[in-house]
Design a protein around this motif. Structure first.
Motif, PDB file in Angstrom:
ATOM      1  N   LEU A 144      -2.781  -5.461   9.031  1.00 28.42           N
ATOM      2  CA  LEU A 144      -3.228  -6.456   8.036  1.00 28.42           C
ATOM      3  C   LEU A 144      -2.039  -7.220   7.451  1.00 28.42           C
ATOM      4  CD1 LEU A 144      -5.835  -4.331   6.032  1.00 28.42           C
ATOM      5  CD2 LEU A 144      -6.335  -6.191   7.600  1.00 28.42           C
ATOM      6  N   GLY A 145      -0.823  -6.833   7.875  1.00 30.01           N
ATOM      7  CA  GLY A 145       0.377  -7.512   7.353  1.00 30.01           C
ATOM      8  C   GLY A 145       0.796  -7.002   5.986  1.00 30.01           C
ATOM      9  N   MET A 146       0.450  -5.740   5.683  1.00 30.96           N
ATOM     10  CA  MET A 146       0.810  -5.188   4.373  1.00 30.96           C
ATOM     11  C   MET A 146       2.191  -4.522   4.417  1.00 30.96           C
ATOM     12  SD  MET A 146      -2.785  -3.575   3.043  1.00 30.96           S
ATOM     13  CE  MET A 146      -2.316  -3.638   1.299  1.00 30.96           C
ATOM     14  N   ASN A 147       2.830  -4.441   3.266  1.00 36.30           N
ATOM     15  CA  ASN A 147       4.059  -3.641   3.138  1.00 36.30           C
ATOM     16  C   ASN A 147       3.616  -2.205   2.888  1.00 36.30           C
ATOM     17  OD1 ASN A 147       5.640  -6.036   3.062  1.00 36.30           O
ATOM     18  ND2 ASN A 147       5.035  -6.275   0.908  1.00 36.30           N
ATOM     19  N   VAL A 148       4.204  -1.282   3.624  1.00 39.07           N
ATOM     20  CA  VAL A 148       3.769   0.112   3.471  1.00 39.07           C
ATOM     21  C   VAL A 148       4.902   0.969   2.908  1.00 39.07           C
ATOM     22  CG1 VAL A 148       2.837   2.158   4.628  1.00 39.07           C
ATOM     23  CG2 VAL A 148       2.168  -0.128   5.418  1.00 39.07           C
ATOM     24  N   LEU A 149       4.629   1.587   1.756  1.00 36.09           N
ATOM     25  CA  LEU A 149       5.514   2.608   1.204  1.00 36.09           C
ATOM     26  C   LEU A 149       4.831   3.944   1.451  1.00 36.09           C
ATOM     27  CD1 LEU A 149       6.478   1.123  -2.293  1.00 36.09           C
ATOM     28  CD2 LEU A 149       7.863   1.153  -0.201  1.00 36.09           C
ATOM     29  N   SER A 200       2.708  -0.070  -5.801  1.00 36.81           N
ATOM     30  CA  SER A 200       1.572  -0.208  -4.869  1.00 36.81           C
ATOM     31  C   SER A 200       0.358  -0.886  -5.492  1.00 36.81           C
ATOM     32  CB  SER A 200       1.133   1.173  -4.352  1.00 36.81           C
ATOM     33  OG  SER A 200       2.205   1.785  -3.689  1.00 36.81           O
ATOM     34  N   ASP A 201      -0.243  -1.790  -4.732  1.00 32.42           N
ATOM     35  CA  ASP A 201      -1.514  -2.398  -5.123  1.00 32.42           C
ATOM     36  C   ASP A 201      -2.668  -1.473  -4.742  1.00 32.42           C
ATOM     37  OD1 ASP A 201      -0.499  -5.168  -5.883  1.00 32.42           O
ATOM     38  OD2 ASP A 201       0.380  -4.854  -3.897  1.00 32.42           O
ATOM     39  N   ILE A 202      -2.446  -0.713  -3.663  1.00 33.07           N
ATOM     40  CA  ILE A 202      -3.454   0.258  -3.196  1.00 33.07           C
ATOM     41  C   ILE A 202      -2.725   1.574  -2.946  1.00 33.07           C
ATOM     42  CG2 ILE A 202      -5.088   0.823  -1.339  1.00 33.07           C
ATOM     43  CD1 ILE A 202      -5.384  -2.164  -0.779  1.00 33.07           C
ATOM     44  N   ILE A 203      -3.321   2.674  -3.390  1.00 31.32           N
ATOM     45  CA  ILE A 203      -2.732   3.997  -3.122  1.00 31.32           C
ATOM     46  C   ILE A 203      -3.785   4.815  -2.382  1.00 31.32           C
ATOM     47  CG2 ILE A 203      -1.914   6.150  -4.186  1.00 31.32           C
ATOM     48  CD1 ILE A 203      -0.705   4.399  -6.414  1.00 31.32           C
ATOM     49  N   THR A 204      -3.398   5.392  -1.251  1.00 30.58           N
ATOM     50  CA  THR A 204      -4.368   6.137  -0.447  1.00 30.58           C
ATOM     51  C   THR A 204      -3.830   7.534  -0.135  1.00 30.58           C
ATOM     52  OG1 THR A 204      -5.768   6.023   1.526  1.00 30.58           O
ATOM     53  CG2 THR A 204      -3.608   4.995   1.731  1.00 30.58           C
ATOM     54  N   LEU A 205      -4.702   8.538  -0.263  1.00 29.64           N
ATOM     55  CA  LEU A 205      -4.263   9.943  -0.215  1.00 29.64           C
ATOM     56  C   LEU A 205      -4.602  10.607   1.124  1.00 29.64           C
ATOM     57  CD1 LEU A 205      -5.590  10.924  -3.769  1.00 29.64           C
ATOM     58  CD2 LEU A 205      -3.320  10.072  -3.163  1.00 29.64           C
ATOM     59  N   VAL A 248       0.858  -1.193   0.000  1.00 26.55           N
ATOM     60  CA  VAL A 248       0.000   0.000   0.000  1.00 26.55           C
ATOM     61  C   VAL A 248       0.896   1.245   0.000  1.00 26.55           C
ATOM     62  CG1 VAL A 248      -0.283  -0.065   2.530  1.00 26.55           C
ATOM     63  CG2 VAL A 248      -1.927   1.201   1.169  1.00 26.55           C
ATOM     64  N   GLY A 249       0.534   2.212  -0.826  1.00 29.27           N
ATOM     65  CA  GLY A 249       1.271   3.474  -0.863  1.00 29.27           C
ATOM     66  C   GLY A 249       0.454   4.538  -0.158  1.00 29.27           C
ATOM     67  N   VAL A 250       1.041   5.139   0.869  1.00 27.79           N
ATOM     68  CA  VAL A 250       0.332   6.157   1.646  1.00 27.79           C
ATOM     69  C   VAL A 250       0.955   7.516   1.325  1.00 27.79           C
ATOM     70  CG1 VAL A 250      -0.271   6.923   3.981  1.00 27.79           C
ATOM     71  CG2 VAL A 250      -0.167   4.471   3.460  1.00 27.79           C
TER      72      VAL A 250
END
Ligand code: NAI
Length: 334
Positions: A167-172, A200-205, A148-150
């Motif tokens: 959730l055990g995600m890798n966070v960039l 990123s599989d998910i990008i959140t702003l 996930v990209g934050v």
């Protein structure tokens, strides 16, 4: 004499909470349904302060009018202040806000959008109520070990990161002011925007809307993203170029979009238009995708956050009229 406060954008839940909290302050409150802008600013005449929300448009005209009516204070009952011309307000009228009312409320709504989109809960809800128990088209993906990209690692971004780590995600993450200490403690990594887009599989702003971040998500940034990327925006609508997002959804480059905010939300959000024809073609198109969820700028709307907003707003107002140092003043640093 009690100070007079004009509360714009008042909904029944605002009125209830504000009247309750005002019992400790004793202001004269007048509630207006409209969100403040140049067409209705006359309503503020005769008040000492105005209290506004996210969709007010406080431009030069409004500031000049407020000043000429003798209004001394603009009290935002939200964190973002992109809708007030802060540069022009300097030395004319004081602006206060509620910077921190519950980053958890927004972060948890962000997680809700991700999980709902991924596991197609919105579609499953409709299906089972219609007696359709088929699973076709409802397959999701494990978020565990995905990336996930934050973008923006302030108060809300950090709570989101904590949830993602859970959730055990890798966070960039990307921020103009990286917090390396938090990265080390929480176990996330700062990266460039391009690296975030690529991995990123998910990008959140979670960054504010500024000149630099306006339309951060556009055709160029979308082109750099992974196929099927999920984009979540609980920040501000204009962080995303909506037409480019639609193009990305049409060609399936973007796999999911969860939007709590929308560029032109001021025309629709917080009101019931279910009996009218939708004239905003972009919003109508976004609503037509089954892999897009739009919520009406409601991420803040938990009991705890709403109560904090009311208490901080009244504290801000009372500090201002008592001539105290303002903890939550919006100061122009341009
Ligand atoms: P914050 O001020 O704690 O964090 C914002 C972060 O963004 C900071 O770390 C800052 O350095 C970073 N930033 C600034 N410019 C940037 C850029 N160009 N690129 C990347 N990062 C940048 O703010 P907080 O409380 O975390 O809120 C973030 C945003 O969330 C607010 O500005 C507001 O627009 C939005 N919001 C939405 C709500 C909703 O109900 N949907 C409710 C509350 C806030």
């Amino acid at each position: 004499m009690a100070k007079r406060l004009a509360v714009f954008d008042s909904k029944p839940y605002d009125i209830k909470m504000f009247e309750e909290v005002n019992k400790s302050y004793g202001y004269e409150l007048v509630f207006f349904k409209e969100h403040l802008d140049k067409h209705n600013v006359i309503l503020a005449s005769g008040f000492d302060a105005v209290c506004i929300f996210v969709n007010a448009v406080v431009d030069k005209t409004v500031i000049d009018s407020l000043q000429s009516y003798g209004v001394k204070l603009i009290a935002l009952r939200c964190a973002g202040f992109n809708n007030v011309d802060i540069a022009y307000a300097k030395d004319k009228i004081t602006v206060v806000r509620v910077p921190d009312y519950s980053p958890h409320a927004i972060a948890e709504h962000t997680l809700a959008l991700m999980l709902t989109l991924n596991r197609r809960i919105h579609r499953a809800f409709n299906r089972t109520r219609e007696g359709n128990f088929s699973l076709n088209g409802l397959q999701g993906f494990d978020m565990y070990e995905k990336t996930v990209g934050v973008i923006g690692t302030g108060r809300i971004g950090k709570v989101v990161i904590g949830l993602m780590k859970g959730l055990g995600m890798n966070v960039l993450a990307y921020d103009v002011y990286p917090d390396e200490k938090a990265a080390e403690t929480m176990g996330y990594t700062y990266a460039s925007l391009d690296e975030i887009y690529a991995k990123s599989d998910i990008i959140t702003l979670h960054c504010p809307l500024t000149k630099e971040t306006e339309h951060l998500i556009n055709e160029n940034s979308i082109a750099k993203m992974k196929d099927g990327v999920m984009i979540i925006n609980t920040g501000r609508g204009k962080l995303i170029n909506s037409k480019h997002l639609i193009d990305g959804l049409v060609c399936c480059k973007v796999g999911f979009a969860g939007l709590d905010v929308y560029e032109e939300e001021g025309n629709y959000f917080y009101e019931d238009y279910s009996d009218t024809v939708m004239t905003d073609e972009v919003l109508a198109r976004l609503l037509s995708f089954n892999n897009v969820i739009i919520t009406s700028h409601q991420a803040f709307f938990t009991h705890e956050a709403f109560s904090n907003i009311a208490h901080t707003t009244f504290n801000n107002i009372s500090d201002f009229f008592a001539g105290k140092k303002l903890a939550n003043e919006v100061v122009y640093n341009g």
